[in-house]
Design an enzyme around this catalytic site. Structure first.
Site, PDB file in Angstrom:
ATOM      1  N   SER A   1       0.744  -1.412  -0.014  1.00 20.95           N
ATOM      2  CA  SER A   1      -0.294   0.050  -0.034  1.00 20.95           C
ATOM      3  C   SER A   1       0.895   1.553  -0.166  1.00 20.95           C
ATOM      4  O   SER A   1       1.343   1.199   0.648  1.00 20.95           O
ATOM      5  CB  SER A   1      -0.892   0.053   1.364  1.00 20.95           C
TER       6      SER A   1
ATOM      7  N   HIS B   1      -3.772   0.311  -4.406  1.00 18.05           N
ATOM      8  CA  HIS B   1      -3.210  -1.001  -5.300  1.00 18.05           C
ATOM      9  C   HIS B   1      -3.477  -1.047  -6.997  1.00 18.05           C
ATOM     10  O   HIS B   1      -4.764  -0.946  -7.031  1.00 18.05           O
ATOM     11  CB  HIS B   1      -3.130  -2.540  -4.819  1.00 18.05           C
TER      12      HIS B   1
ATOM     13  N   HIS C   1      -5.333 -10.216  -1.300  1.00 22.19           N
ATOM     14  CA  HIS C   1      -5.240 -10.249   0.483  1.00 22.19           C
ATOM     15  C   HIS C   1      -5.964 -11.250   0.048  1.00 22.19           C
ATOM     16  O   HIS C   1      -7.411 -11.240  -0.565  1.00 22.19           O
ATOM     17  CB  HIS C   1      -5.782  -9.748   0.786  1.00 22.19           C
TER      18      HIS C   1
ATOM     19  N   TYR D   1      -8.495 -11.097   2.514  1.00 22.12           N
ATOM     20  CA  TYR D   1      -9.698 -10.616   3.367  1.00 22.12           C
ATOM     21  C   TYR D   1     -10.714  -9.980   2.138  1.00 22.12           C
ATOM     22  O   TYR D   1     -11.419  -9.417   1.894  1.00 22.12           O
ATOM     23  CB  TYR D   1      -8.939  -9.442   3.932  1.00 22.12           C
ATOM     24  N   GLU D   2      -9.703  -9.917   0.743  1.00 22.78           N
ATOM     25  CA  GLU D   2     -10.468  -9.993  -0.046  1.00 22.78           C
ATOM     26  C   GLU D   2     -11.783 -11.176  -0.566  1.00 22.78           C
ATOM     27  O   GLU D   2     -11.762 -11.159  -1.748  1.00 22.78           O
ATOM     28  CB  GLU D   2      -9.231  -9.207  -1.634  1.00 22.78           C
TER      29      GLU D   2
ATOM     30  N   ALA E   1       2.918  -1.985   4.405  1.00 21.25           N
ATOM     31  CA  ALA E   1       2.665  -1.198   5.567  1.00 21.25           C
ATOM     32  C   ALA E   1       1.937  -2.302   6.622  1.00 21.25           C
ATOM     33  O   ALA E   1       1.099  -3.120   5.987  1.00 21.25           O
ATOM     34  CB  ALA E   1       1.605  -0.543   5.186  1.00 21.25           C
TER      35      ALA E   1
ATOM     36  N   MET F   1      -1.746  -7.793   6.966  1.00 21.81           N
ATOM     37  CA  MET F   1      -2.233  -8.740   6.470  1.00 21.81           C
ATOM     38  C   MET F   1      -1.941  -9.470   5.414  1.00 21.81           C
ATOM     39  O   MET F   1      -2.741  -9.475   3.854  1.00 21.81           O
ATOM     40  CB  MET F   1      -4.037  -8.038   6.254  1.00 21.81           C
ATOM     41  N   SER F   2      -0.392  -9.377   5.280  1.00 21.62           N
ATOM     42  CA  SER F   2      -0.221  -9.498   3.379  1.00 21.62           C
ATOM     43  C   SER F   2       1.351 -10.780   3.253  1.00 21.62           C
ATOM     44  O   SER F   2       1.744 -10.742   5.273  1.00 21.62           O
ATOM     45  CB  SER F   2      -0.006  -8.223   3.040  1.00 21.62           C
TER      46      SER F   2
ATOM     47  N   ASN G   1       1.379   2.912  11.204  1.00 18.51           N
ATOM     48  CA  ASN G   1       0.642   3.056  12.042  1.00 18.51           C
ATOM     49  C   ASN G   1       1.355   2.145  13.905  1.00 18.51           C
ATOM     50  O   ASN G   1       1.303   1.195  13.292  1.00 18.51           O
ATOM     51  CB  ASN G   1      -0.726   2.878  12.232  1.00 18.51           C
TER      52      ASN G   1
ATOM     53  N   HIS H   1      -7.879   2.970   7.186  1.00 13.45           N
ATOM     54  CA  HIS H   1      -7.221   3.055   6.131  1.00 13.45           C
ATOM     55  C   HIS H   1      -6.423   4.066   5.647  1.00 13.45           C
ATOM     56  O   HIS H   1      -4.732   4.232   4.438  1.00 13.45           O
ATOM     57  CB  HIS H   1      -7.408   1.915   5.012  1.00 13.45           C
TER      58      HIS H   1
HETATM   59  N1  HPA Z   1      -2.393  -4.072  11.562  1.00 12.53           N
HETATM   60  C1  HPA Z   1      -2.899  -4.521  10.682  1.00 12.53           C
HETATM   61  N2  HPA Z   1      -2.670  -4.322   9.033  1.00 12.53           N
HETATM   62  C2  HPA Z   1      -2.164  -3.058   9.405  1.00 12.53           C
HETATM   63  C3  HPA Z   1      -1.563  -2.488  10.229  1.00 12.53           C
HETATM   64  C4  HPA Z   1      -1.872  -2.720  11.807  1.00 12.53           C
HETATM   65  O1  HPA Z   1      -2.555  -2.233  12.614  1.00 12.53           O
HETATM   66  N3  HPA Z   1      -2.156  -0.965   9.677  1.00 12.53           N
HETATM   67  C5  HPA Z   1      -1.207  -1.248   8.332  1.00 12.53           C
HETATM   68  N4  HPA Z   1      -1.476  -3.479   8.079  1.00 12.53           N
END
Ligand code: HPA
Length: 272
Positions: free
Chosen positions: A30, A61, A83, A85-86, A113, A211-212, A235, A247
């Site tokens: 990302s 993306h 991903h 989650y998709e 990220a 998540m990747s 973050n 996001h």
């Molecule tokens: N958690 C999960 N996936 C992420 C995060 C997070 O805090 N930040 C960026 N991708």
């Protein structure tokens, strides 16, 4: 079903369009798509035109493969990833990596990220992934194994290649960039974690959460590729800062620090 033949067919089709076999493959997370913009002599293939790639659906993306030269090396960049989650299986999410491996790349650079769990991390930090914890309950290698792709039970004790890692650390030190090390915990998402889950992950030994990347690392190790993984701390993980996660924040931080990572990756590729 993902088979040796389906990987080979996609690899041959892409090779037909881009002409050259890559030495190095990169997957950009990302907000980090910028590395692809500096590929020279770029040949671009949208994922939608590659059999077995699905359209990458998340905002930020791009969903295209870019082949060309970077610092004199033949590279292929996967700009945008798939991903879990998709709704993709781990095997489908990792399919593009198998394709670039089949095209000839022997080294794979994975970027993402991630949320920072380790108390030393600040948003914008670069963290080299030294190991991972797969908490998704999925493995891209589940199902029948084709020995032409790799062994049934691949060893994961040095999944993130220590030699590539040492070179990346050296390049970063020479550039005066602080690069930390960490263990990446992989969850399916898409909801971010709860503060209690983050405390659990910390207790389990995780420094980063995302998540990747992990399905891609597993298929790459299976195929015998050397992997470098780098997270950009987008973050602080849930419960570690006063504000809520979004996001937008992830994207903004990744964009703001993405150019530093891009510069480092270029120096790293030059030295390979
Ligand atoms: N958690 C999960 N996936 C992420 C995060 C997070 O805090 N930040 C960026 N991708």
């Amino acid at each position: 079903m993902i088979t040796y033949e389906s990987v080979k067919e996609a690899a041959d089709a892409v090779l037909d369009r881009v002409g050259e076999r890559p030495e190095v493959a990169l997957v950009l997370g990302s907000g980090m798509g910028g590395v692809a913009d500096v590929v020279e002599g770029a040949r671009v293939v949208p994922y939608a035109e590659i059999l077995g790639f699905a359209e990458a659906t998340v905002a930020g993306h791009a969903g295209r493969l870019v082949a060309g030269r970077l610092c004199g090396k033949r590279v292929v960049v996967l700009q945008g990833r798939l991903h879990l989650y998709e709704g993709y299986s781990a095997a489908r999410a990792a399919f593009p990596v198998r394709v670039v491996g089949m095209m000839g790349a022997r080294r794979l650079v994975l970027t993402n990220a991630a949320g920072g769990i380790c108390p030393d991390y600040r948003p914008g930090d670069l963290v080299r992934i030294v190991d991972h914890i797969n908490l998704s309950g999925e493995n891209p290698l589940s199902g029948p194994n084709d020995e032409r792709l790799g062994p049934r039970f691949p060893d994961m004790s040095a999944a993130y290649d220590p030699e590539l890692g040492a070179l990346f650390d050296q390049v970063a030190a020479e550039a005066g960039e602080r690069v930390l090390h960490g263990v990446y915990a992989f969850l399916r998402g898409p909801s971010y974690e709860t503060p209690a889950e983050i405390r659990m992950l910390r207790a389990l030994g995780a420094d980063l959460v995302g998540m990747s990347t992990v399905p891609e690392t597993i298929v790459a190790v299976h195929m015998g590729l050397s992997v470098l993984g780098v997270s950009l701390v987008a973050n602080l993980a849930a419960g570690l800062s006063a504000h809520r996660l979004s996001h937008d924040e992830v994207e903004r931080t990744a964009h703001a620090s993405g150019e530093r990572l891009a510069r480092l990756l270029r120096s790293f590729i030059e030295r390979l």
